[in-house]
Design an enzyme around this catalytic site. Structure first.
Site, PDB file in Angstrom:
ATOM      1  CB  ALA A 167       2.734  -1.259   8.125  1.00  0.00           C
ATOM      2  CG  ASN A 207      -6.448  -6.497   7.376  1.00  0.00           C
ATOM      3  OD1 ASN A 207      -5.447  -5.878   7.738  1.00  0.00           O
ATOM      4  ND2 ASN A 207      -7.496  -5.909   6.865  1.00  0.00           N
ATOM      5  CG  ASN A 243      -0.290   0.198   2.519  1.00  0.00           C
ATOM      6  OD1 ASN A 243       0.403   1.198   2.712  1.00  0.00           O
ATOM      7  ND2 ASN A 243      -0.456  -0.721   3.456  1.00  0.00           N
ATOM      8  CB  CYS A 272      -5.204  -1.833  11.309  1.00  0.00           C
ATOM      9  SG  CYS A 272      -5.709  -0.565  10.174  1.00  0.00           S
ATOM     10  NE  ARG A 276      -4.268  -4.043  -0.013  1.00  0.00           N
ATOM     11  CZ  ARG A 276      -3.560  -4.220   1.095  1.00  0.00           C
ATOM     12  NH1 ARG A 276      -3.974  -5.056   2.015  1.00  0.00           N
ATOM     13  NH2 ARG A 276      -2.449  -3.564   1.272  1.00  0.00           N
ATOM     14  NE  ARG A 292      -1.719  -8.706   6.022  1.00  0.00           N
ATOM     15  CZ  ARG A 292      -2.542  -8.015   6.808  1.00  0.00           C
ATOM     16  NH1 ARG A 292      -3.050  -6.875   6.394  1.00  0.00           N
ATOM     17  NH2 ARG A 292      -2.865  -8.468   8.014  1.00  0.00           N
ATOM     18  CG  ASP A 318      -9.874  -0.756   8.998  1.00  0.00           C
ATOM     19  OD1 ASP A 318      -9.155  -0.341   8.069  1.00  0.00           O
ATOM     20  OD2 ASP A 318      -9.538  -1.695   9.752  1.00  0.00           O
ATOM     21  CG  HIS A 340      -7.962  -2.335   4.451  1.00  0.00           C
ATOM     22  ND1 HIS A 340      -6.762  -2.634   5.072  1.00  0.00           N
ATOM     23  CD2 HIS A 340      -8.256  -3.412   3.669  1.00  0.00           C
ATOM     24  CE1 HIS A 340      -6.349  -3.833   4.671  1.00  0.00           C
ATOM     25  NE2 HIS A 340      -7.228  -4.317   3.823  1.00  0.00           N
TER      26      HIS A 340
HETATM   27  N1  ARG Z   1       0.409  -3.389   5.842  1.00  0.00           N
HETATM   28  C1  ARG Z   1      -0.922  -3.892   6.005  1.00  0.00           C
HETATM   29  C2  ARG Z   1      -1.554  -4.142   4.646  1.00  0.00           C
HETATM   30  O1  ARG Z   1      -1.268  -3.415   3.733  1.00  0.00           O
HETATM   31  C3  ARG Z   1      -1.741  -2.938   6.817  1.00  0.00           C
HETATM   32  C4  ARG Z   1      -3.120  -3.428   7.128  1.00  0.00           C
HETATM   33  C5  ARG Z   1      -3.974  -2.435   7.848  1.00  0.00           C
HETATM   34  N2  ARG Z   1      -5.188  -3.005   8.256  1.00  0.00           N
HETATM   35  C6  ARG Z   1      -6.383  -2.436   8.193  1.00  0.00           C
HETATM   36  N3  ARG Z   1      -7.387  -3.059   8.703  1.00  0.00           N
HETATM   37  N4  ARG Z   1      -6.586  -1.275   7.606  1.00  0.00           N
HETATM   38  O2  ARG Z   1      -2.303  -5.062   4.458  1.00  0.00           O
END
Ligand code: ARG
Length: 265
Positions: free
Chosen positions: A254, A71, A21, A260, A137, A90, A168, A166
């Site tokens: 990140a 996630n 991201n 998150c 995503r 991931r 959230d 995302h």
């Molecule tokens: N580095 C993670 C990703 O890109 C961060 C996830 C953040 N999570 C969230 N629920 N917004 O997947």
């Protein structure tokens, strides 16, 4: 109803070692000690001050983003719909989440392979209604299945700004009628849905949205959010919320902050 428990994963192996991201840069890795301190302060606040029940998942070497348990999937009435991550980086997390929920006696549901679904990161209940975010995503086809599994009506909202990849990161239900929102993150039709359906939308300013103001954890009238968002905090206080602001700088590297780092279970 009592507040749900939360699932967290300690940042033992957390770092920024790939880029999936726009917040992430391998040239800007996390300060491990600082990340541990920030995560521990947050965990202590949830458990000791806010009396939340928090369960812990064991971190896994080589899966640095596992700290972002939001996630893992989506939980509702003892059913766990496991995520299908968009990025290969991931995907390795999926088996650990599934194993944990299976062991705890949850019913497990999955989404057919071609469709991506990144759990509570892209699916948030507002009362009985489900709002989902798709495009970066998660796929809307996955949300259709999730809403069917839970027999919950839903609106799918298309996200249009890669920094708010995302749901959230740009939306946080506060109660059945109000939510924090950063509207420009949504495509015009999704903006309209939010404006028409939610009576009290608290619109977050761009500078604070970029400091993850919407990435907030709401426990009744208490809300935990990243520091550096005084305008949003003031509006929330006017509406009777107690605001707890913490430093999440190492996790923002990140692309994540308070919300998150937890999953409602
Ligand atoms: N580095 C993670 C990703 O890109 C961060 C996830 C953040 N999570 C969230 N629920 N917004 O997947």
């Amino acid at each position: 109803m009592s507040d749900p428990a939360l699932l967290m994963c300690p940042p033992d192996y957390y770092d920024v070692i790939y880029e999936i991201n726009p917040w992430m840069s391998v040239r800007r890795q996390a300060d491990h000690k600082k990340a541990v301190r920030q995560w521990t302060d947050f965990h202590n606040l949830l458990v000791k001050t806010l009396k939340a029940k928090v369960e812990l998942l064991q971190a896994q070497r080589g899966l640095p983003d596992m700290v972002f348990t939001a996630n893992a999937g989506l939980v509702h009435k003892k059913t766990f719909v496991r995520s299908n991550f968009r990025h290969k980086e991931r995907k390795g997390e999926e088996v650990f989440y599934e194993a944990w929920f299976r062991k705890k006696g949850y019913r497990i549901k999955t989404i057919p392979k071609p469709f991506a679904f990144e759990g509570e990161g892209d699916a948030l209940f507002m009362g009985k209604f489900l709002y989902t975010g798709y495009h970066f995503r998660s796929d809307i086809e996955a949300h259709d299945l999730v809403s069917g599994y839970f027999k919950a009506a839903y609106d799918g909202l298309e996200l249009q700004d890669a920094y708010f990849y995302h749901l959230d990161t740009c939306f946080a239900p506060l109660d059945e009628e109000s939510a924090l929102v950063y509207l420009p993150a949504f495509d015009p039709y999704a903006q309209l849905i939010l404006i028409e359906n939610i009576p009290n939308l608290l619109k977050v300013a761009e500078d604070e949205a970029r400091r993850f103001a919407c990435n907030a954890v709401v426990i009744g009238k208490k809300i935990v959010m990243p520091e550096g968002c005084p305008k949003t905090a003031k509006e929330l206080e006017k509406r009777g919320f107690d605001v707890y602001s913490l430093d999440f700088s190492e996790f923002i590297k990140a692309g994540g902050a308070a919300k998150c780092l937890v999953l409602k279970i």
